[in-house]
Design an enzyme around this catalytic site. Structure first.
Site, PDB file in Angstrom:
ATOM      1  N   ASN A 218       0.848  -1.198   0.000  1.00 46.23           N
ATOM      2  CA  ASN A 218       0.000   0.000   0.000  1.00 46.23           C
ATOM      3  C   ASN A 218       0.883   1.247   0.000  1.00 46.23           C
ATOM      4  O   ASN A 218       2.101   1.152   0.009  1.00 46.23           O
ATOM      5  CB  ASN A 218      -0.945  -0.029   1.203  1.00 46.23           C
ATOM      6  CG  ASN A 218      -0.170  -0.138   2.502  1.00 46.23           C
ATOM      7  OD1 ASN A 218       0.559   0.768   2.877  1.00 46.23           O
ATOM      8  ND2 ASN A 218      -0.303  -1.267   3.186  1.00 46.23           N
ATOM      9  N   LYS A 296       8.650 -16.890 -11.142  1.00 47.81           N
ATOM     10  CA  LYS A 296       7.831 -15.763 -11.585  1.00 47.81           C
ATOM     11  C   LYS A 296       6.643 -16.278 -12.412  1.00 47.81           C
ATOM     12  O   LYS A 296       6.817 -17.164 -13.260  1.00 47.81           O
ATOM     13  CB  LYS A 296       8.720 -14.863 -12.446  1.00 47.81           C
ATOM     14  CG  LYS A 296       8.082 -13.586 -12.832  1.00 47.81           C
ATOM     15  CD  LYS A 296       9.009 -12.767 -13.720  1.00 47.81           C
ATOM     16  CE  LYS A 296       8.210 -11.648 -14.356  1.00 47.81           C
ATOM     17  NZ  LYS A 296       8.866 -11.086 -15.508  1.00 47.81           N
ATOM     18  N   PRO A 313      -2.855 -12.076  10.068  1.00 44.44           N
ATOM     19  CA  PRO A 313      -3.225 -11.897  11.471  1.00 44.44           C
ATOM     20  C   PRO A 313      -3.437 -10.411  11.756  1.00 44.44           C
ATOM     21  O   PRO A 313      -2.753  -9.567  11.176  1.00 44.44           O
ATOM     22  CB  PRO A 313      -1.988 -12.410  12.235  1.00 44.44           C
ATOM     23  CG  PRO A 313      -0.871 -12.387  11.243  1.00 44.44           C
ATOM     24  CD  PRO A 313      -1.489 -12.583   9.887  1.00 44.44           C
ATOM     25  N   ILE A 315      -2.531  -7.789  13.999  1.00 45.48           N
ATOM     26  CA  ILE A 315      -1.467  -7.673  15.011  1.00 45.48           C
ATOM     27  C   ILE A 315      -1.970  -6.872  16.213  1.00 45.48           C
ATOM     28  O   ILE A 315      -1.792  -7.255  17.370  1.00 45.48           O
ATOM     29  CB  ILE A 315      -0.209  -7.010  14.395  1.00 45.48           C
ATOM     30  CG1 ILE A 315       0.131  -7.685  13.057  1.00 45.48           C
ATOM     31  CG2 ILE A 315       0.966  -7.075  15.362  1.00 45.48           C
ATOM     32  CD1 ILE A 315       1.167  -6.962  12.234  1.00 45.48           C
ATOM     33  N   PHE A 333      -4.445   2.761  14.900  1.00 47.46           N
ATOM     34  CA  PHE A 333      -4.785   3.809  13.944  1.00 47.46           C
ATOM     35  C   PHE A 333      -5.978   3.321  13.134  1.00 47.46           C
ATOM     36  O   PHE A 333      -6.189   2.120  13.012  1.00 47.46           O
ATOM     37  CB  PHE A 333      -3.600   4.087  13.007  1.00 47.46           C
ATOM     38  CG  PHE A 333      -2.669   5.127  13.565  1.00 47.46           C
ATOM     39  CD1 PHE A 333      -1.901   4.859  14.679  1.00 47.46           C
ATOM     40  CD2 PHE A 333      -2.571   6.381  12.970  1.00 47.46           C
ATOM     41  CE1 PHE A 333      -1.064   5.820  15.220  1.00 47.46           C
ATOM     42  CE2 PHE A 333      -1.726   7.356  13.492  1.00 47.46           C
ATOM     43  CZ  PHE A 333      -0.975   7.073  14.618  1.00 47.46           C
ATOM     44  N   LYS A 347     -13.808   0.159  15.326  1.00 44.29           N
ATOM     45  CA  LYS A 347     -12.498  -0.513  15.425  1.00 44.29           C
ATOM     46  C   LYS A 347     -12.014  -0.561  16.867  1.00 44.29           C
ATOM     47  O   LYS A 347     -11.408  -1.542  17.297  1.00 44.29           O
ATOM     48  CB  LYS A 347     -11.450   0.197  14.559  1.00 44.29           C
ATOM     49  CG  LYS A 347     -11.510  -0.248  13.113  1.00 44.29           C
ATOM     50  CD  LYS A 347     -10.436   0.364  12.242  1.00 44.29           C
ATOM     51  CE  LYS A 347     -10.799   0.063  10.778  1.00 44.29           C
ATOM     52  NZ  LYS A 347     -10.081   0.875   9.834  1.00 44.29           N
ATOM     53  N   LYS A 351     -11.309  -4.256  18.144  1.00 45.34           N
ATOM     54  CA  LYS A 351      -9.904  -4.621  18.351  1.00 45.34           C
ATOM     55  C   LYS A 351      -9.493  -4.517  19.813  1.00 45.34           C
ATOM     56  O   LYS A 351      -8.334  -4.774  20.137  1.00 45.34           O
ATOM     57  CB  LYS A 351      -9.003  -3.749  17.466  1.00 45.34           C
ATOM     58  CG  LYS A 351      -9.350  -3.875  15.984  1.00 45.34           C
ATOM     59  CD  LYS A 351      -8.231  -3.392  15.091  1.00 45.34           C
ATOM     60  CE  LYS A 351      -8.650  -3.465  13.624  1.00 45.34           C
ATOM     61  NZ  LYS A 351      -7.520  -3.688  12.737  1.00 45.34           N
TER      62      LYS A 351
HETATM   63  N1  CTP Z   1      -3.713  -3.589  11.934  1.00 46.57           N
HETATM   64  C1  CTP Z   1      -2.913  -4.617  12.397  1.00 46.57           C
HETATM   65  N2  CTP Z   1      -2.882  -5.794  11.727  1.00 46.57           N
HETATM   66  C2  CTP Z   1      -3.638  -5.976  10.619  1.00 46.57           C
HETATM   67  C3  CTP Z   1      -4.459  -4.923  10.142  1.00 46.57           C
HETATM   68  C4  CTP Z   1      -4.470  -3.729  10.817  1.00 46.57           C
HETATM   69  O1  CTP Z   1      -2.216  -4.446  13.403  1.00 46.57           O
HETATM   70  N3  CTP Z   1      -3.587  -7.139   9.989  1.00 46.57           N
HETATM   71  C5  CTP Z   1      -3.759  -2.340  12.709  1.00 46.57           C
HETATM   72  C6  CTP Z   1      -3.182  -1.124  11.996  1.00 46.57           C
HETATM   73  O2  CTP Z   1      -1.806  -0.965  12.303  1.00 46.57           O
HETATM   74  C7  CTP Z   1      -4.017  -0.009  12.599  1.00 46.57           C
HETATM   75  C8  CTP Z   1      -5.377  -0.667  12.852  1.00 46.57           C
HETATM   76  O3  CTP Z   1      -5.116  -2.053  12.908  1.00 46.57           O
HETATM   77  O4  CTP Z   1      -3.520   0.410  13.838  1.00 46.57           O
HETATM   78  C9  CTP Z   1      -6.427  -0.409  11.846  1.00 46.57           C
HETATM   79  O5  CTP Z   1      -5.939  -0.593  10.547  1.00 46.57           O
HETATM   80  P1  CTP Z   1      -6.873  -0.278   9.295  1.00 46.57           P
HETATM   81  O6  CTP Z   1      -6.134  -0.624   8.041  1.00 46.57           O
HETATM   82  O7  CTP Z   1      -7.454   1.091   9.414  1.00 46.57           O
HETATM   83  O8  CTP Z   1      -8.074  -1.259   9.543  1.00 46.57           O
HETATM   84  P2  CTP Z   1      -8.339  -2.726   9.185  1.00 46.57           P
HETATM   85  O9  CTP Z   1      -8.414  -3.519  10.423  1.00 46.57           O
HETATM   86  O10 CTP Z   1      -7.348  -3.198   8.162  1.00 46.57           O
HETATM   87  O11 CTP Z   1      -9.805  -2.643   8.575  1.00 46.57           O
HETATM   88  P3  CTP Z   1     -10.298  -2.020   7.175  1.00 46.57           P
HETATM   89  O12 CTP Z   1      -9.178  -2.229   6.193  1.00 46.57           O
HETATM   90  O13 CTP Z   1     -11.503  -2.801   6.889  1.00 46.57           O
HETATM   91  O14 CTP Z   1     -10.601  -0.569   7.417  1.00 46.57           O
END
Ligand code: CTP
Length: 408
Positions: A218, A296, A313, A315, A333, A347, A351
């Site tokens: 990303n 590849k 996972p 995290i 975040f 969230k 979470k």
């Molecule tokens: N995060 C994480 N592990 C993941 C996905 C997200 O630790 N596999 C943490 C990010 O570091 C951030 C928070 O979860 O602190 C939210 O991340 P975000 O991308 O906004 O949300 P998602 O859980 O991925 O949900 P969505 O993409 O549906 O908005």
């Protein structure tokens, strides 16, 4: 951190600097560096490598330093006067400028083949390196491996900068400007005393392989996570900085754990526990390919491939829901493109974290990859909308809030 003003350079009075001058065209800047350090009140003991001597003369180095220049490991007179072990210990800081690819490789491997490398190995003092080399040499996988190794060993770096090089190429590899090196030295000496708090910060994107050359990732630059780690470090916190690939160097002084995938980040974070707080600023890829080919994927021999994705996972949720070693404060975040605060509140609950820093990552906001950020701090007991400010200011404000909770 003491911020030096334009007219009054930060004082380095009574600081003893052992300056190792490597062999590169940037060695000429080391003469200016000696002058600037002495202006600030530091004493500079110079060490010139054999390659360094090809670029600057021992006479000019010692005249500017007003000290003897050390050149050889096996100089009988020098050894009688002051042994190399003593030389490596009587300084407050070792500065290597320019730090060539060769010097970095030797330091990373613990090789002591001449006076400069022996001093780096024998010292019990911190070292700050100012790399300078051709852009290809800097970007070479071996140099990057050595750089990461040295960062993990606690070596500090200033630069390299990006720009036109003496060899005519353009890119990262130029030695940092003399003023910048002086500022990094000043920052080193003015860093806050360590407080007994440990915080894990995740940062940057993750990368999930599809095949040996392709990956899912990303647009995260890692700027906000780096700013938070920087703010915590400057408040004396021990910071474990777990970061995916980012062009921004990790802040000086963090314990840096470079990772690539979400699963590597998950393992690194859990291994780094216990901690007083954890801040999850990384943009973790939600999915990875179920299987990654060893070869590849070829266009000619295959139909358009269908990616079979599985979930990574979470995290943040994993750490926030731990029974054992859950940090006192878990901060997530929420990167959202619409209904930011509603999604952030969801969230927070899902979470099980204590705070969510919600930000708008829609393309129009300019936040992803930009310098500024407009965030809302979401807690179970309410919202705080922060005005738009630089990512550095968001880092400082968040660090202050975190420390207020940890000190309760
Ligand atoms: N995060 C994480 N592990 C993941 C996905 C997200 O630790 N596999 C943490 C990010 O570091 C951030 C928070 O979860 O602190 C939210 O991340 P975000 O991308 O906004 O949300 P998602 O859980 O991925 O949900 P969505 O993409 O549906 O908005």
């Amino acid at each position: 951190m003491n911020m030096p003003t334009e007219n009054k350079p930060e004082s380095l009075a009574e600081k003893r600097i052992l300056l190792l001058i490597g062999g590169g065209i940037a060695a000429y800047k080391s003469l200016e560096l000696i002058r600037r350090l002495k202006e600030r009140g530091a004493s500079v003991t110079p060490v010139l490598t054999a390659a360094g001597e090809e670029f600057v003369t021992p006479l000019s180095v010692s005249a500017l330093a007003e000290q003897k220049v050390y050149r050889s490991l096996f100089d009988y007179d020098d050894e009688v006067e002051m042994g190399h072990i003593q030389l490596s210990r009587k300084a407050d800081l070792l500065v290597v400028a320019p730090a060539t690819a060769d010097l970095m490789a030797k330091a990373a491997a613990g090789i002591a083949s001449d006076l400069a490398t022996t001093l780096l190995l024998a010292t019990d003092k911190p070292a700050l390196l100012a790399p300078a080399m051709n852009v290809r040499m800097w970007e070479h996988v071996a140099t990057q491996r050595n750089y990461n190794r040295l960062l993990q060993d606690g070596i500090k770096f200033v630069g390299p900068a990006e720009g036109e090089m003496a060899c005519g190429e353009y890119g990262p590899g130029r030695m940092a400007e003399v003023e910048e090196i002086c500022l990094a030295i000043g920052d080193h000496f003015s860093a806050s005393p360590r407080i007994n708090k440990r915080v894990i910060v995740t940062s940057g994107p993750t990368r999930e392989s599809i095949d040996p050359v392709r990956y899912i990732s990303n647009r995260s630059s890692g700027a906000q996570g780096t700013a938070i780690a920087q703010a915590l470090i400057s408040r004396g916190v021990e910071v474990v900085f777990v970061s995916g690939p980012s062009a921004i160097p990790p802040p000086v002084g963090v314990h840096y754990i470079p990772v690539e995938t979400a699963r590597e980040m998950d393992a690194a974070v859990n291994q780094a526990l216990p901690a007083d707080a954890a801040v999850f600023a990384a943009a973790v890829a939600d999915w990875r390919a179920r299987s990654t080919g060893a070869q590849k994927l070829k266009k000619a021999t295959q139909k358009i491939p269908q990616l079979d994705l599985i979930e990574n996972p979470d995290i943040l949720a994993g750490v926030a829901k731990r029974q054992k070693h859950r940090p006192k404060l878990v901060v997530g975040f929420a990167a959202e493109t619409e209904d930011i605060e509603i999604h952030a509140q969801q969230k927070l609950k899902q979470k099980a974290c204590d705070w969510i820093v919600a930000n708008d990552v829609s393309v129009n906001s300019g936040i992803v990859g930009g310098k500024d950020n407009a965030v809302t701090l979401v807690r179970s007991d309410g919202l705080e909308r922060w005005p738009s400010m630089s990512k550095l200011e968001v880092g400082n404000r968040l660090a202050d809030r975190i420390l207020a909770v940890l000190n309760e």
